[in-house]
Design a protein around this motif. Sequence first.
Motif, short mmCIF file in Angstrom:
data_model
loop_
_atom_site.label_atom_id
_atom_site.label_comp_id
_atom_site.label_asym_id
_atom_site.label_seq_id
_atom_site.Cartn_x
_atom_site.Cartn_y
_atom_site.Cartn_z
N TYR A 49 -2.14 -8.47 4.67
CA TYR A 49 -3.25 -8.04 3.82
C TYR A 49 -4.27 -9.14 3.59
O TYR A 49 -5.47 -8.90 3.59
CB TYR A 49 -2.72 -7.53 2.48
CG TYR A 49 -3.77 -6.85 1.63
CD1 TYR A 49 -4.23 -5.58 1.95
CD2 TYR A 49 -4.31 -7.47 0.50
CE1 TYR A 49 -5.19 -4.93 1.18
CE2 TYR A 49 -5.27 -6.84 -0.27
CZ TYR A 49 -5.70 -5.58 0.06
OH TYR A 49 -6.65 -4.95 -0.71
N ASN A 50 -3.80 -10.34 3.38
CA ASN A 50 -4.70 -11.46 3.04
C ASN A 50 -5.04 -12.33 4.25
O ASN A 50 -5.42 -13.49 4.09
CB ASN A 50 -4.07 -12.30 1.93
CG ASN A 50 -3.99 -11.54 0.62
OD1 ASN A 50 -4.96 -10.92 0.19
ND2 ASN A 50 -2.83 -11.58 -0.02
N MET A 106 -8.73 0.71 3.64
CA MET A 106 -8.90 1.58 2.47
C MET A 106 -8.66 0.82 1.18
O MET A 106 -9.45 0.91 0.23
CB MET A 106 -7.92 2.76 2.57
CG MET A 106 -7.95 3.70 1.37
SD MET A 106 -6.86 5.13 1.59
CE MET A 106 -5.26 4.31 1.71
N PHE A 107 -7.58 0.04 1.12
CA PHE A 107 -7.28 -0.71 -0.10
C PHE A 107 -8.32 -1.81 -0.35
O PHE A 107 -8.68 -2.07 -1.51
CB PHE A 107 -5.88 -1.32 -0.01
CG PHE A 107 -4.78 -0.38 -0.43
CD1 PHE A 107 -4.52 -0.14 -1.77
CD2 PHE A 107 -4.02 0.28 0.52
CE1 PHE A 107 -3.52 0.72 -2.17
CE2 PHE A 107 -3.01 1.15 0.13
CZ PHE A 107 -2.76 1.38 -1.21
N LYS A 108 -8.81 -2.44 0.70
CA LYS A 108 -9.81 -3.50 0.52
C LYS A 108 -11.18 -2.92 0.17
O LYS A 108 -11.95 -3.54 -0.58
CB LYS A 108 -9.90 -4.35 1.78
CG LYS A 108 -8.71 -5.28 1.98
CD LYS A 108 -8.94 -6.24 3.13
CE LYS A 108 -7.83 -7.28 3.21
NZ LYS A 108 -8.04 -8.27 4.28
N LYS A 109 -11.49 -1.75 0.70
CA LYS A 109 -12.79 -1.13 0.45
C LYS A 109 -12.87 -0.56 -0.95
O LYS A 109 -13.97 -0.46 -1.53
CB LYS A 109 -13.02 -0.02 1.49
CG LYS A 109 -14.45 0.50 1.55
CD LYS A 109 -15.39 -0.55 2.13
CE LYS A 109 -16.79 0.02 2.32
NZ LYS A 109 -17.73 -1.00 2.85
N ILE A 127 2.23 4.05 1.51
CA ILE A 127 1.17 3.72 0.56
C ILE A 127 1.76 3.04 -0.67
O ILE A 127 1.20 2.07 -1.19
CB ILE A 127 0.38 4.99 0.17
CG1 ILE A 127 -0.38 5.55 1.36
CG2 ILE A 127 -0.58 4.69 -0.98
CD1 ILE A 127 -1.48 4.65 1.90
N ALA A 128 2.89 3.55 -1.15
CA ALA A 128 3.55 2.95 -2.31
C ALA A 128 3.99 1.52 -2.00
O ALA A 128 3.85 0.61 -2.84
CB ALA A 128 4.75 3.79 -2.74
N ALA A 171 3.03 -4.27 -2.77
CA ALA A 171 2.79 -5.57 -2.16
C ALA A 171 1.51 -6.21 -2.70
O ALA A 171 1.47 -7.40 -2.99
CB ALA A 171 2.71 -5.43 -0.64
N ILE A 172 0.46 -5.41 -2.84
CA ILE A 172 -0.83 -5.93 -3.31
C ILE A 172 -0.76 -6.32 -4.78
O ILE A 172 -1.35 -7.32 -5.20
CB ILE A 172 -1.94 -4.89 -3.08
CG1 ILE A 172 -2.11 -4.63 -1.57
CG2 ILE A 172 -3.26 -5.36 -3.68
CD1 ILE A 172 -2.96 -3.42 -1.25
#
Length: 232
Positions: free
Chosen positions: A74-75, A154-157, A211-212, A217-218
């Motif tokens: 993710y990062n 999607m999560f970053k946007k 998704i969960a 994680a985020i």
Amino acid sequence: MATKKKKKYLYEVDLMRVLFIGGVLLNHTTTAFKNNVGNGSGSQLFIEATHLMLHFTRMGFMFMTGLVLVLNYYNRDNHWLHFWKKRYISVGIPYIGWNAILMWFATVTAGVAISWPDYYKNLIDAIIHGNKYYMYYILVTFQLYLIFPLIVYMFKKLPKHHTAILAASAIIQLLLVIGIKYWLPGVDRDSWWYLFRAYGMNVLVYQFYFIAGAFVAIHYDQVDKFIEKIIV
């Protein structure tokens, strides 16, 4: 020079893996017992009443896959072609290899002479469909790798709407389960594309768990504090 921050090791992930692996083994063990007890016996009724509960491991592994992938990628400044190449090679080679080994072993132990044309035909079919030797999970994972960049995007946007994403995913999952349970059995699916006909192989059926896992994680620290608050 700035020192690279060491990634936190999550021992709880190892514990969850052990629990889920134990659950899978217990699931298949009870299946073997179920197939060898008398119909209508108390033992059969007990096993049937408790057996489905052990399928939590399937959803648990889906959750873990989403969590670990997002923790690792993710990062990062990801190059997705490199991601796909690395993942499909590192997972695809063992997938093909174990299908081949297990099919050969099953044929030999059955006392049947190997017809190599039939063997390769059956092997290709097993690899494409993931329907032998409980390999369906790998086939689902391959689909996840394909859409994983979209999940990250999607999560970053939508950084302020992660809870809404999780809630929407949960509602979609509930509707999928209701449809599969009450609508799908009465539908003729013979002409459907394989991944929709054999819905257990379709990544979309497990979308909430991925998704969960991504959400946890985020927001790991917040989720960790929330769980500790509830337990304590």
